[in-house]
Design a protein around this motif. Structure first.
Motif, mmCIF file in Angstrom:
data_model
loop_
_atom_site.group_PDB
_atom_site.id
_atom_site.type_symbol
_atom_site.label_atom_id
_atom_site.label_comp_id
_atom_site.label_asym_id
_atom_site.label_seq_id
_atom_site.Cartn_x
_atom_site.Cartn_y
_atom_site.Cartn_z
ATOM 1 N N TYR A 237 0.596 -6.479 1.956
ATOM 2 C CA TYR A 237 -0.699 -5.805 1.845
ATOM 3 C C TYR A 237 -1.342 -5.533 3.201
ATOM 4 C CZ TYR A 237 -0.734 -6.629 -3.221
ATOM 5 O OH TYR A 237 -0.442 -6.628 -4.550
ATOM 6 N N GLU A 238 -1.169 -6.484 4.137
ATOM 7 C CA GLU A 238 -1.809 -6.317 5.435
ATOM 8 C C GLU A 238 -1.251 -5.101 6.159
ATOM 9 O OE1 GLU A 238 -2.565 -8.742 9.632
ATOM 10 O OE2 GLU A 238 -1.629 -9.771 7.919
ATOM 11 N N THR A 239 0.100 -4.957 6.138
ATOM 12 C CA THR A 239 0.729 -3.793 6.760
ATOM 13 C C THR A 239 0.311 -2.516 6.048
ATOM 14 O OG1 THR A 239 2.640 -5.162 7.344
ATOM 15 C CG2 THR A 239 2.931 -2.772 7.453
ATOM 16 N N ALA A 240 0.231 -2.608 4.719
ATOM 17 C CA ALA A 240 -0.180 -1.437 3.940
ATOM 18 C C ALA A 240 -1.593 -1.003 4.313
ATOM 19 C CB ALA A 240 -0.094 -1.748 2.450
ATOM 20 N N GLU A 241 -2.471 -1.989 4.480
ATOM 21 C CA GLU A 241 -3.856 -1.667 4.809
ATOM 22 C C GLU A 241 -3.955 -1.018 6.184
ATOM 23 O OE1 GLU A 241 -8.197 -3.911 5.069
ATOM 24 O OE2 GLU A 241 -6.465 -4.940 4.175
ATOM 25 N N LYS A 242 -3.176 -1.515 7.132
ATOM 26 C CA LYS A 242 -3.181 -0.927 8.471
ATOM 27 C C LYS A 242 -2.673 0.512 8.453
ATOM 28 C CE LYS A 242 -2.624 -5.240 11.106
ATOM 29 N NZ LYS A 242 -1.715 -6.011 11.981
#
Length: 592
Positions: A237-242
């Motif tokens: 999710y963190e990579t997706a959000e970035k």
């Protein structure tokens, strides 16, 4: 009411209901109704296929071929390339593009006119740093308005002229529609350019163009040796959000897990369902080293060594892929192309992207071999959402194409040649001068429209012969009893417009025109004002994205919702009625 009338009213009711439902394509609906009419005995066997040789059907087909010749000659882009400027203010841009679109659609199919100008409009919006949604709806409406001006501008006018010939012995000529249709078009264009575009909701403050108007639903696959195997989905999710990507689902073993399935442990060949913009999808894929959903095709594409490109296309109503899936048309194995994502307004996508049925107005994100985007787009029957180079056979044939077409229009206008013959000669000339390759001629005919016309014309004739149109006309006349004739014309226009907003305008015209003639005979006045009222009203479909093909075509690229159209469309229809009724009474007197 006779048995034949009951059967025909039932058939027409079924046709209208199925057209409104939209589950089955309109040509199948119309042809099925025709066959039922023959079997039930309300359509004579000898007349069953008379509609396919009807002048209206032939003219519609020939206009489409001539339009293609004008496109291939480069005539249209010669105009837009010269006149369009991205630095122009939005109101001025809308007025200019609307004017060009209206003029073009007066002399060629209005769907073809929009198809030519839409990429130009989108590219201009990108350069100007504004959302295309502010100008695409005005452009679509302008091309519809322009079709009202001439006989060949739109199918309803062609049908009206043919019905007049059958009923009164003489058809309308090329520019007989111009006094009323031209005034209505000018008033409509003025409203659209000055006021109408301001009524369109602006939901996106970004300024990157059509790709920023709507996210794509896309799929990326976890490769067999990925470092992310065994991780929880939530860890991505963190990579997706970035990357500005929303992970909206997970597909495993062909079954989609709804919701984010945050705690699911990733396995090889799992497919992540994403919602994002094209550049974000690619950024996310590169960051996590994921594969496209068709990884085998991706490997083959990469192995070709020619490079890849991503293209965006919008799906018109009669594209090869409309109503089918990417898998069904063989997009991957026929054209070496991967469907990366689908952008759709108004409904959710719940299946595999490759197994999702494509609808008119969808925008497709395609990965294809470099420099083959145009071929893939043409093969699919879609329209590109970027500037196109001129599709030109030879630059010195631009004026030849225009001259041949202009000569045909002039000959038909002055009664020197019958219109279908004049257009037929243009087609032959385009082939002989190699403006249009003979192998492409039949590709440019909208066969579903031909089947619709060929099927509905015998049904309409049967309804008139049986006295059915007389019954409808009598009901409308009783409803308007005691009202002045201009009010009767207004009621006829409102009813016709309402039907055209939710049904195919061709089917609406075939029913409404004989009703107008019958109403005129009942009131003992000239039928011409009533035919003109039907012609204008049948074309004026601005309230919904399904009322006209051009409205459907801009739904995805403009980022519109179903309820956006009436905001500009309702006042536009009111203006058209307000302008048309006085114009009809002046140019087509009731006592004529």
């Amino acid at each position: 009411m006779t048995t034949d009338q009951i059967i025909l009213f039932t058939l027409f009711g079924g046709v209208f209901a199925l057209l409104l439902w939209g589950r089955f394509r309109y040509d199948l609906v119309a042809f099925s109704a025709l066959m039922l009419g023959v079997v039930l005995g309300v359509v004579p066997v000898d007349d069953a296929f008379s509609g396919f040789g009807h002048p209206a059907t032939l003219v519609v087909a020939l206009v489409l071929i001539v339009s293609a010749g004008l496109v291939r000659s480069g005539a249209v882009f010669l105009i837009t390339r010269t006149l369009v400027d991205s630095s122009r203010a939005l109101g001025g841009h809308i007025a200019l593009m609307g004017g060009i679109g209206a003029v073009l659609s007066a002399f060629m199919n209005n769907v073809a006119a929009l198809a030519l100008l839409m990429p130009v409009d989108i590219q201009t919006a990108r350069k100007a740093g504004r959302t295309p949604g502010l100008s695409l709806m005005p452009l679509a409406f302008a091309t519809i308005l322009g079709g009202m001006v001439t006989l060949i501008g739109t199918p309803p006018n062609i049908i009206i002229a043919s019905i007049r010939q059958q009923s009164l012995g003489e058809p309308f000529r090329m520019f007989d529609f111009a006094p009323v249709g031209g005034l209505a078009a000018l008033a409509g264009l003025a409203f659209v350019a000055l006021v109408g575009w301001r009524l369109i909701p602006n939901r996106d403050n970004d300024t990157g163009g059509a790709e920023n108007l709507a996210d794509y639903v896309a799929e990326l696959t976890v490769p067999e040796e990925s470092e992310h195997i065994g991780k929880r989905l939530a860890e991505l999710y963190e990579t997706a959000e970035k990357s500005d990507v929303a992970i909206i689902g997970l597909i495993r073993g062909g079954k989609r897990r709804y919701g984010r399935a945050a705690n699911a442990l990733l396995a090889a060949e799992d497919t992540l369902v994403l919602e994002a913009r094209p550049e974000a999808i690619d950024e996310f894929r590169a960051a996590l080293k994921l594969d496209f959903s068709d990884s085998k095709r991706q490997e083959l594409l990469t192995a070709d060594g020619d490079g890849l490109e991503v293209i965006e296309v919008v799906v018109p109503e009669h594209a090869r892929i409309t109503g089918k899936t990417a898998q069904a048309v063989g997009l991957a194995w026929r054209r070496n192309t991967v469907l990366m994502g689908i952008s759709r307004r108004g409904s959710r996508i719940t299946r595999h992207v490759r197994q999702t049925e494509i609808l008119p107005g969808d925008i497709l994100l395609l990965l294809c071999p470099r420099d083959q985007g145009a071929d893939v787009t043409d093969w699919l029957g879609c329209l590109p959402l970027a500037a196109r180079g001129l599709s030109v056979t030879a630059n010195d044939k631009v004026w030849l194409a225009i001259g041949l077409f202009g000569a045909a229009v002039a000959a038909a206008s002055f009664g020197l040649l019958y219109l279908p013959i004049a257009l037929g000669l243009v087609v032959i000339s385009y082939v002989l001068t190699r403006i249009l390759p003979i192998r492409e001629i039949y590709d440019h005919i909208e066969w579903p429209v031909v089947v619709l016309l060929g099927s509905m014309i015998p049904l309409g004739t049967a309804l008139e012969t049986s006295g059915g149109t007389e019954l409808i006309a009598g009901a409308l006349t009783d409803l308007t009893a005691g009202l002045p004739t201009w009010m009767v014309l207004t009621v006829l226009m409102v009813v016709t417009m309402t039907l055209s907003d939710v049904l195919n305008n061709t089917a609406t015209t075939i029913v409404a025109a004989p009703v107008g003639i019958q109403m005129a005979q009942t009131l003992n006045v000239s039928p011409d004002p009533f035919l003109m009222a039907v012609a204008v009203a049948a074309s004026a479909a601005f309230l919904t994205p399904i009322g006209h093909k051009n409205n459907t075509l801009i739904l995805g690229p403009g980022g519109y919702q179903f309820g956006d159209y009436w905001r500009m469309g309702l006042p536009l229809e009111i203006i058209i009625i307000a302008v048309s009724i006085p114009a009809i009474l002046v140019f087509w007197p009731l006592a004529g």
